[in-house]
Design a protein around this motif. Structure first.
Motif, short mmCIF file in Angstrom:
data_model
loop_
_atom_site.label_atom_id
_atom_site.label_comp_id
_atom_site.label_asym_id
_atom_site.label_seq_id
_atom_site.Cartn_x
_atom_site.Cartn_y
_atom_site.Cartn_z
N THR A 1 0.86 -1.25 -0.01
CA THR A 1 -0.10 0.03 0.00
C THR A 1 0.79 1.18 -0.03
O THR A 1 2.08 1.18 0.21
CB THR A 1 -0.87 -0.02 1.25
N THR A 2 0.31 2.36 -0.09
CA THR A 2 0.99 3.87 -0.37
C THR A 2 0.67 4.05 1.23
O THR A 2 0.03 3.78 2.04
CB THR A 2 0.15 4.69 -1.23
N LEU A 3 1.93 5.10 1.24
CA LEU A 3 2.07 5.49 2.75
C LEU A 3 1.84 7.12 2.56
O LEU A 3 2.74 7.87 1.71
CB LEU A 3 3.04 5.10 3.62
N ALA A 4 1.87 7.82 3.52
CA ALA A 4 1.78 9.43 3.58
C ALA A 4 3.09 9.64 3.87
O ALA A 4 3.89 8.95 4.64
CB ALA A 4 0.72 10.28 4.33
N ASP A 5 3.71 10.93 3.55
CA ASP A 5 5.07 11.32 3.99
C ASP A 5 5.25 11.10 5.39
O ASP A 5 6.38 10.71 5.70
CB ASP A 5 5.41 12.86 3.36
N ARG B 1 2.31 19.13 2.33
CA ARG B 1 2.13 18.72 0.89
C ARG B 1 0.77 18.00 0.77
O ARG B 1 0.12 17.60 1.91
CB ARG B 1 3.15 17.73 0.33
N ASP B 2 0.07 17.76 -0.36
CA ASP B 2 -1.22 17.33 -0.29
C ASP B 2 -0.89 15.79 -0.03
O ASP B 2 0.05 15.03 0.05
CB ASP B 2 -1.83 17.03 -1.77
N TRP B 3 -1.93 15.14 0.67
CA TRP B 3 -1.88 14.06 1.50
C TRP B 3 -2.88 12.83 0.65
O TRP B 3 -3.85 12.89 0.44
CB TRP B 3 -2.83 14.28 2.92
N ASN C 1 -6.19 18.01 -0.57
CA ASN C 1 -5.70 19.36 -0.55
C ASN C 1 -5.45 19.87 0.68
O ASN C 1 -6.19 20.68 0.95
CB ASN C 1 -6.10 20.06 -1.77
N LEU C 2 -4.44 19.35 1.52
CA LEU C 2 -4.15 20.23 2.82
C LEU C 2 -3.59 21.33 2.73
O LEU C 2 -3.80 22.33 3.62
CB LEU C 2 -3.23 19.16 3.41
#
Length: 895
Positions: free
Chosen positions: A186-190, A418-420, A382-383
């Motif tokens: 899976t993808t992970l946030a920064d 950055r965008d999440w 869009n954070l």
């Protein structure tokens, strides 16, 4: 009134927790707030993972919360401590997939529906373990309101949030370079990526110029990704390479066409010949100053590629194995491919050199696997849109962050946010409410039926829709926690009464993961801040300052600590070593300190209660100020200050300072001095009525920290004003103020301590009576008078049978020296010569130890290599030795 001799804490803990729950003391009633009968105080429990078991971080976090809510409950607030658990998407799915692996199966063998049934089955079996463990800790949360992030009502809130954010234009889908965990799939946030310094290598590779006029050498830490290079970049100000900008190089060993896509999505074929471009992001000092650009496998390269319209060539699949674009390396694991590529580059003469290179590498925060930057279509929030308002509420202290330095960290993150990426490629979680028609048209709706109704306007009645396979990031759902737990999107009584909340307690390490995102979501959906105070506590570390973890084997089992030291002992022991906002160096010895303190409190309670029995208890003695003895005035004065300090400290979230104040007052002032001072009082009714009053206040002040033992002792007190200490009145401010008497008593304490020290140094039995000769030539009259007027205390606490005066130094005596006061204790019955010899030998031996220790602590090599706690222990040992040397010096002078 008598308490048992032994504090049987296990029995008491279970008894009182069950009783508190049956009485409903933990439950919050919104009507009390809405009707104006009570003010609310609301704390949202950070929901532990449903997969979890309690660890020391949970003990610290929940102890602080419990202190806060028990304090406010006693102050008369309508307290809601909202508990719950988080579904922990990746972690829970991993648990179940490991179980399936034992059967030789994967989730794909079962299919989505059957796999989710297995996950729910696992959750029902194991998911409440941590809840029961938190109850063992004494957590006084309103368990009747416990929420789970996959409950139907909560699920509805999450889907509603997604739909509303999408319709507001704040959620979008895009092809982007994300952090991908090959292990978790899976993808992970920064901020879910943990960066660790690792020992790697730097490989220097020749890239031949396509026109045959030379070559360009690039340096890379990841040679396996060069198969996806679509450019080589140099800094436009680098004179070494200006003449090469615009030319092309050929990728070594690559003789096949690769497939890629441009930033606009157009598919293209990419040849092994790639351009040399100029970009100011290139660091002239790194390697050779020329870098390979792989837009599909590096975040900076992705940005460069967007700006220069470079193709993106993906050379790995989601399991970090090389794909068809990797030619002969297809099917190899990324590290296997690296090894093979380096070998071939060396054999063919393309490898110039390799060298050791320490650098930072991203790892999955869940499983520790090295993250792979991966080009993937994901859903984003869009954070950046929310950042200005989220910064402003903290700047204006609408959300107060404690400690203050947390603000700077928060602002830095928000200003550079950055965008999440909020989509996750797993099955356990809140499935994204996006539905696709036959031609890929998207319909975003709360339910399939709503989406279908909209789709029929385009396709007609017979259309079938397909739902997006991904689920939402776990942090997306937990970002709604402060209001979704209260019934949002419905306008419930709980939401009206208990939002916004008052206090959030959590570790500093999830300031971005969770705290910032709750602020963002609350400002959007509720139009105001989610909480008023954020208290960031430190992490619990071992004595080598390492973060505790199962893999290191340095994390104790809290349940074993509870069995060994009692829950109250562990709670108090931990709070005594938890400085505000700083990481905690855990030591089991401190838990022993907590247990010893609990035993001391038990013995104090037992002693006072035993002595109350048979006397006429009368609270009016406390009002008869004129007839209070010196020690009474002293203890009541300090009790008044303690009530003030503890109340103010808890209001200001100074939990460690409050714990230390309670410890010092109870053990040192109340037990060691006041109780000892009243043991031989003739007016026992007065003395023990005051002692009972002080004990009552001590118990109430301790209750938030040590709930079980305080309840047990409180139940035996004649002063109790409620059926449980938990709902008794918090001590009001006391008006006792006797600074002059405090000064007198503390002067006497200093005299008594020095007399006791003299007895200890010269090995005189503590019970043996001694004389005290006041040196009138060196003593102020009022101090000498204070000693004479309090012979009762001198006799009882120091075994001084006679106080007399002298105008000269009395040789062969121990010396009492204080500012404005000097006195002597004749060493009657002591062989002075023998004692002098013993002290000189002890002094000589101790001095050698001190010199050796000073030498060791001045050794830079030792200070650099030894763990911090070892150095501090040696320094403390030196201080103790030096203090003892001074005492021996004084003793020798007196001889």
């Amino acid at each position: 009134m008598n308490l048992p001799k032994t504090y049987s804490y296990k029995e008491i803990e279970e008894k009182w927790y069950d009783w508190w729950q049956k009485k409903g003391y933990f439950r919050a009633n919104p009507e009390n707030v809405l009707s104006g009968r009570k003010k609310p105080f609301v704390v949202m429990m950070p929901p532990p993972n449903v997969t979890g078991k309690i660890h020391m971080g949970h003990v610290l976090d929940n102890t602080i919360q419990d202190i806060a809510v028990r304090f406010r409950r006693m102050q008369g607030y309508e307290v809601l401590w909202q508990p719950g658990t988080d579904h922990a998407g990746i972690a829970t799915q991993n648990k179940v997939e490991r179980e399936l692996a034992k059967e030789g199966k994967t989730r794909f063998d079962l299919g989505r529906e059957e796999f989710l049934r297995r996950v729910w089955e696992w959750k029902e079996k194991y998911g409440n373990i941590i809840v029961n463990q938190l109850k063992r800790l004494g957590v006084s949360a309103d368990w009747s309101r416990a929420r789970f992030t996959m409950d139907p009502d909560y699920y509805e809130a999450v889907i509603t949030a997604f739909v509303e954010l999408y319709r507001a234009g704040l959620i979008y889908r895009n092809l982007y370079l994300i952090n991908w965990c090959p292990r978790c799939g899976t993808t992970l946030a920064d901020d879910e990526v943990e960066y660790r310094e690792v020992e790697g290598r730097l490989w220097y590779i020749r890239y031949p110029l396509a026109d045959g006029s030379g070559e360009l050498v690039v340096a890379t830490t990841r040679p396996e990704t060069y198969l996806g290079d679509t450019a080589v970049a140099v800094n436009p100000d680098d004179d070494r390479y200006k003449h090469l900008i615009g030319k092309k190089v050929r990728l070594p060993l690559v003789d096949w066409i690769r497939r890629g896509s441009l930033p606009d999505g157009k598919e293209v074929e990419v040849s092994p010949e790639i351009p040399i471009i100029a970009d100011r992001r290139v660091d002239k000092e790194f390697g050779t100053g020329a870098v390979k650009v792989t837009p599909a496998h590096d975040p900076t390269d992705f940005e460069i590629g967007n700006e220069h319209n470079l193709p993106r060539v993906i050379v790995m699949d989601t399991q970090a194995r090389m794909n068809e674009n990797a030619g002969p390396f297809e099917g190899m694991d990324r590290y296997e491919a690296r090894k093979k590529i380096v070998e071939l580059l060396r054999e063919e003469g393309y490898l110039v050199k390799e060298e050791e290179h320490r650098h930072s590498v991203g790892h999955c925060y869940r499983c520790g696997t090295v993250i792979e930057p991966y080009l993937s279509e994901q859903w984003f929030l869009n954070l950046r849109h929310f950042a200005p308002d989220a910064i402003e509420v903290v700047k204006r202290d609408q959300v107060r962050i404690i400690p203050e330095r947390g603000k700077k960290i928060y602002f830095n993150w928000m200003e550079n946010v950055r965008d999440w990426p909020i989509s996750r490629q797993i099955w356990w979680g809140h499935r994204i409410p996006v539905y696709y028609g036959p031609d890929g048209r998207m319909f975003v709706a709360k339910t399939y039926e709503e989406a279908l109704e909209e789709a029929r306007k385009y396709y007609g009645e017979e259309v079938q829709l397909r739902q997006d396979e991904d689920v939402l990031d776990t942090w997306f759902s937990s970002a709604l926690w402060p209001f979704a737990t209260l019934g949002w999107p419905k306008n419930t009584p709980e939401l009206r009464a208990f939002f916004p909340t008052h206090l959030l307690v959590t570790g500093w390490d999830i300031l971005f993961f969770w705290v910032a995102r709750m602020i963002v979501m609350s400002l959007f959906f509720m139009k105001r801040e989610p909480f008023r105070v954020v208290y960031l506590h430190g992490l619990v570390r071992d004595e080598l300052r390492r973060k505790m973890s199962k893999s290191l084997g340095n994390s104790p089992d809290p349940l074993e600590l509870f069995d060994k030291y009692s829950v109250d002992g562990v709670r108090m022991g931990l709070m005594l070593i938890a400085p505000e906002g700083q990481d905690i160096i855990f030591s089991e010895k401190r838990m022993e300190t907590g247990r010893n303190y609990a035993n001391k409190l038990w013995n104090i309670g037992r002693f006072v209660l035993t002595n109350i029995e048979g006397i006429q208890f009368d609270s009016s003695y406390l009002e008869d100020v004129e007839n209070l003895r010196l020690e009474d005035r002293w203890i009541l004065h300090h009790l008044a200050r303690l009530v003030e300090e503890v109340t103010g400290g808890l209001e200001n979230h100074e939990y460690n300072a409050v714990a230390r104040n309670l410890y010092d007052f109870t053990w040192s002032r109340f037990a060691d001095w006041y109780i000892e001072a009243i043991k031989t009082r003739e007016d026992r009714d007065r003395a023990f009525s005051i002692a009972a009053f002080v004990l009552d206040r001590i118990l109430r002040l301790h209750h938030p920290f040590m709930p079980f033992i305080t309840e047990e002792i409180y139940q035996h007190l004649p002063t109790k004003d409620a059926e449980s200490i938990m709902v008794s009145q918090w001590p009001e401010a006391l008006s006792y103020d006797f600074p002059g008497d405090v000064e007198k008593f503390e002067f006497l304490m200093d005299v008594i301590k020095q007399v006791r020290e003299i007895k200890g140094i010269f090995r005189i039995s503590p019970r043996k009576p001694v004389r005290l000769l006041i040196d009138t030539s060196k003593s102020k009259e009022h101090l000498a008078l204070t000693v004479k007027e309090n012979m009762r205390l001198m006799k009882h606490l120091a075994r001084v049978e006679l106080v007399d005066e002298t105008e000269t130094i009395v040789k062969g005596s121990g010396t009492v020296i204080l500012p404005g006061f000097a006195a002597y204790v004749p060493l009657e019955g002591v062989d002075v010569e023998a004692e002098r010899g013993r002290l000189e030998r002890e002094y000589s031996s101790l001095k050698k130890h001190v010199e050796n220790l000073r030498k060791r602590l001045s050794d830079e090599n030792f200070l650099r290599k030894a763990p911090a706690h070892v150095v501090e222990a040696q320094k403390e040992k030196l201080r103790d030795m030096e203090e003892k040397l001074l005492k021996i010096e004084e003793a020798l002078k007196s001889l």
